[in-house]
Design a protein around this motif. Structure first.
Motif, PDB file in Angstrom:
ATOM      1  N   SER A 192       0.947  -0.779  -0.171  1.00 43.43           N
ATOM      2  CA  SER A 192      -0.317  -0.021  -0.068  1.00 43.43           C
ATOM      3  C   SER A 192       1.080   1.662  -0.148  1.00 43.43           C
ATOM      4  O   SER A 192       0.546   2.415  -0.607  1.00 43.43           O
ATOM      5  CB  SER A 192      -1.169   0.039   0.968  1.00 43.43           C
ATOM      6  OG  SER A 192      -0.502  -0.636   2.167  1.00 43.43           O
ATOM      7  N   LEU A 193       1.717   1.067   0.367  1.00 42.01           N
ATOM      8  CA  LEU A 193       3.211   2.173   0.481  1.00 42.01           C
ATOM      9  C   LEU A 193       3.736   2.048  -0.997  1.00 42.01           C
ATOM     10  O   LEU A 193       4.352   3.503  -1.055  1.00 42.01           O
ATOM     11  CB  LEU A 193       3.831   2.347   1.466  1.00 42.01           C
ATOM     12  CG  LEU A 193       3.702   2.139   3.055  1.00 42.01           C
ATOM     13  CD1 LEU A 193       4.510   2.469   4.311  1.00 42.01           C
ATOM     14  CD2 LEU A 193       2.677   3.665   3.391  1.00 42.01           C
ATOM     15  N   VAL A 194       3.636   1.753  -1.276  1.00 41.33           N
ATOM     16  CA  VAL A 194       4.598   2.196  -2.736  1.00 41.33           C
ATOM     17  C   VAL A 194       4.204   2.771  -4.015  1.00 41.33           C
ATOM     18  O   VAL A 194       5.283   3.139  -3.801  1.00 41.33           O
ATOM     19  CB  VAL A 194       4.779   0.217  -3.867  1.00 41.33           C
ATOM     20  CG1 VAL A 194       5.843  -0.243  -4.846  1.00 41.33           C
ATOM     21  CG2 VAL A 194       5.429  -0.833  -2.411  1.00 41.33           C
ATOM     22  N   VAL A 251       6.407  -6.491  -9.081  1.00 41.97           N
ATOM     23  CA  VAL A 251       5.372  -7.036  -8.875  1.00 41.97           C
ATOM     24  C   VAL A 251       4.763  -8.177  -9.664  1.00 41.97           C
ATOM     25  O   VAL A 251       5.819  -9.038 -10.144  1.00 41.97           O
ATOM     26  CB  VAL A 251       5.401  -6.011 -10.230  1.00 41.97           C
ATOM     27  CG1 VAL A 251       3.535  -6.143 -10.976  1.00 41.97           C
ATOM     28  CG2 VAL A 251       5.132  -4.198 -10.395  1.00 41.97           C
ATOM     29  N   HIS A 252       4.115  -8.854  -9.084  1.00 40.50           N
ATOM     30  CA  HIS A 252       3.841 -10.385  -9.143  1.00 40.50           C
ATOM     31  C   HIS A 252       2.299 -10.558  -9.367  1.00 40.50           C
ATOM     32  O   HIS A 252       1.018  -9.815  -9.125  1.00 40.50           O
ATOM     33  CB  HIS A 252       4.092 -10.694  -7.513  1.00 40.50           C
ATOM     34  CG  HIS A 252       3.909 -12.457  -7.446  1.00 40.50           C
ATOM     35  ND1 HIS A 252       3.163 -12.949  -8.396  1.00 40.50           N
ATOM     36  CD2 HIS A 252       5.287 -13.305  -7.910  1.00 40.50           C
ATOM     37  CE1 HIS A 252       3.242 -14.195  -7.988  1.00 40.50           C
ATOM     38  NE2 HIS A 252       4.434 -14.303  -7.870  1.00 40.50           N
ATOM     39  N   PRO A 253       2.203 -11.662 -10.490  1.00 39.18           N
ATOM     40  CA  PRO A 253       0.602 -11.998 -11.070  1.00 39.18           C
ATOM     41  C   PRO A 253      -0.181 -12.169  -9.506  1.00 39.18           C
ATOM     42  O   PRO A 253      -1.599 -11.596  -9.018  1.00 39.18           O
ATOM     43  CB  PRO A 253       0.945 -13.034 -11.846  1.00 39.18           C
ATOM     44  CG  PRO A 253       1.863 -13.695 -12.039  1.00 39.18           C
ATOM     45  CD  PRO A 253       3.150 -12.162 -10.869  1.00 39.18           C
ATOM     46  N   ASP A 259      -3.255  -4.609 -11.670  1.00 41.91           N
ATOM     47  CA  ASP A 259      -3.912  -3.314 -11.609  1.00 41.91           C
ATOM     48  C   ASP A 259      -3.000  -2.163 -10.974  1.00 41.91           C
ATOM     49  O   ASP A 259      -2.998  -1.130 -11.666  1.00 41.91           O
ATOM     50  CB  ASP A 259      -5.436  -4.396 -11.140  1.00 41.91           C
ATOM     51  CG  ASP A 259      -6.324  -3.863 -12.407  1.00 41.91           C
ATOM     52  OD1 ASP A 259      -5.513  -3.984 -13.643  1.00 41.91           O
ATOM     53  OD2 ASP A 259      -7.233  -4.266 -11.561  1.00 41.91           O
ATOM     54  N   GLU A 260      -2.768  -3.026  -9.910  1.00 39.29           N
ATOM     55  CA  GLU A 260      -2.497  -2.129  -8.978  1.00 39.29           C
ATOM     56  C   GLU A 260      -0.941  -0.998  -9.346  1.00 39.29           C
ATOM     57  O   GLU A 260      -0.661   0.197  -9.885  1.00 39.29           O
ATOM     58  CB  GLU A 260      -1.715  -1.873  -7.717  1.00 39.29           C
ATOM     59  CG  GLU A 260      -2.831  -3.369  -6.692  1.00 39.29           C
ATOM     60  CD  GLU A 260      -2.426  -4.054  -5.557  1.00 39.29           C
ATOM     61  OE1 GLU A 260      -3.210  -3.614  -4.791  1.00 39.29           O
ATOM     62  OE2 GLU A 260      -1.272  -4.903  -5.868  1.00 39.29           O
ATOM     63  N   MET A 314       1.683   3.955 -12.110  1.00 39.42           N
ATOM     64  CA  MET A 314       2.163   4.446 -13.459  1.00 39.42           C
ATOM     65  C   MET A 314       1.635   5.605 -13.918  1.00 39.42           C
ATOM     66  O   MET A 314       2.292   6.918 -14.260  1.00 39.42           O
ATOM     67  CB  MET A 314       2.060   3.211 -14.713  1.00 39.42           C
ATOM     68  CG  MET A 314       3.256   2.314 -14.604  1.00 39.42           C
ATOM     69  SD  MET A 314       4.977   2.751 -13.958  1.00 39.42           S
ATOM     70  CE  MET A 314       5.495   3.090 -15.555  1.00 39.42           C
ATOM     71  N   LYS A 315      -0.393   5.549 -13.405  1.00 35.27           N
ATOM     72  CA  LYS A 315      -0.690   6.448 -14.737  1.00 35.27           C
ATOM     73  C   LYS A 315      -0.678   7.642 -13.511  1.00 35.27           C
ATOM     74  O   LYS A 315      -0.512   8.920 -13.778  1.00 35.27           O
ATOM     75  CB  LYS A 315      -2.475   5.845 -14.714  1.00 35.27           C
ATOM     76  CG  LYS A 315      -2.757   6.593 -15.441  1.00 35.27           C
ATOM     77  CD  LYS A 315      -4.321   5.925 -15.761  1.00 35.27           C
ATOM     78  CE  LYS A 315      -5.125   6.777 -16.550  1.00 35.27           C
ATOM     79  NZ  LYS A 315      -6.393   7.697 -14.816  1.00 35.27           N
TER      80      LYS A 315
END
Ligand code: PEP
Ligand code: MN
Length: 306
Positions: free
Chosen positions: A234-236, A255-257, A273-274, A279-280
């Protein structure tokens, strides 16, 4: 913004204390002649005008896990795929990585997606082998002071991503960078990944000030690893935004599936998704720093595995 104004801003960051403290590391210290370098990996410039994101799983676990992740992070805008084939773990009983099999999977992911590859090297004995597969050789926090490894990386022909030791000062980090440079390799990227403090709410304490200090005293590119700093996913995104705003040249993100099934560091790994959302949301913060990054840097060298 006018270039002159930018130069004045950079000059203001140059504190005489830091210059005195770090100028002994002459190959990595910033000077008026050598104020900024770019590490080129294939067609990617790290330390140039782009903010470069490296992303992928903590460890390569299987071909399908890595290929799915590679495609997802490439689509979201990452340029470099991370993934450990040789894993330094806190417990000797934990998953240690797939070794050469993992390197072959990384190579396949590069063929499929065009992403460059960054992966960790733990021992000087593995340098030649890993250099055949990797575009960037990662030195982990536990290896930052492994001088035999640093010296071997001096002639590996690949750029090095040097992570800050978890109890290392910035002086220690720059000393290690200098050792690699003295041994013949000036293509070094510095990485702030959090340090050990008395705080236990996060896995490590992200030393965000390390970024502008390193940018002020060294010409090397500086990236941030928000995943190992935070320890929780949550902090990333917010730490990534902070990194962009303080002038980092990029990020390395886990990042992991399916993070809950990850063999390592699932707690801090983002879902696809996260990562896409992060990135956006990051873009306006990257744009804020665009003027500073536009200052044309000096090209160092070209790297990249076949
Ligand atoms: C990693 O990148 O997975 C890793 C082990 O990082 P660090 O060396 O910073 O702990
Ligand atoms: Mn990890």
């Amino acid at each position: 913004m006018l270039p002159q104004l930018l130069l004045t801003r950079i000059a203001t960051l140059m504190n005489p204390k830091w210059n005195g403290q770090f100028s002994c590391f002459d190959l990595v210290a910033k000077t008026s002649e050598h104020s900024r370098s770019v590490v080129q990996v294939r067609d990617i410039e790290i330390g140039g005008s782009d903010f470069v994101v490296m992303a992928g799983p903590c460890a390569v676990e299987s071909e399908s896990q890595l290929l799915q992740t590679a495609e997802a992070v490439a689509e979201a805008g990452a340029r470099i795929l991370r993934g450990g084939a040789y894993k330094p773990r806190s417990s000797p009983y934990a998953f240690q990585g797939l070794g050469v099999e993992g390197l072959k999977i990384l190579r396949k992911a590069r063929e499929v997606t065009g992403l460059a590859i960054v992966t960790e090297v733990m021992s000087e004995e593995d340098v030649d082998l890993i250099a055949e597969y990797a575009d960037i050789m990662q030195v982990g926090t536990r290896s930052m002071e492994n001088y035999a490894l640093l010296e071997a990386l001096g002639h590996c022909g690949r750029p090095v991503l040097l992570k800050r030791g978890m109890t290392a000062t910035l002086e220690d980090l720059l000393r290690s960078a200098q050792i690699i440079a003295v041994a013949g390799n000036s293509q070094v990227i510095l990485c702030e990944r959090g340090i050990r403090t008395f705080e236990t709410a996060t896995r490590n304490t992200l030393d965000i000030a390390a970024v502008p200090v390193l940018k002020a005293v060294s010409h090397l590119p500086v990236i941030v690893d928000p995943s190992h700093a935070a320890g929780v996913r949550s902090l990333v995104p917010v730490l990534s935004r902070a990194a962009a705003v303080v002038g980092a040249d990029g990020l390395i993100v886990e990042v992991h599936p399916c993070p809950e099934q990850a063999l390592s560091d699932g707690n801090q790994s983002l879902t696809f998704d996260e990562f896409r959302h992060m990135m956006k949301d990051l873009q306006p913060y990257i744009d804020l720093q665009q003027d500073d990054r536009q200052l044309r840097p000096q090209l160092l060298a070209v790297g990249g595995a076949d």
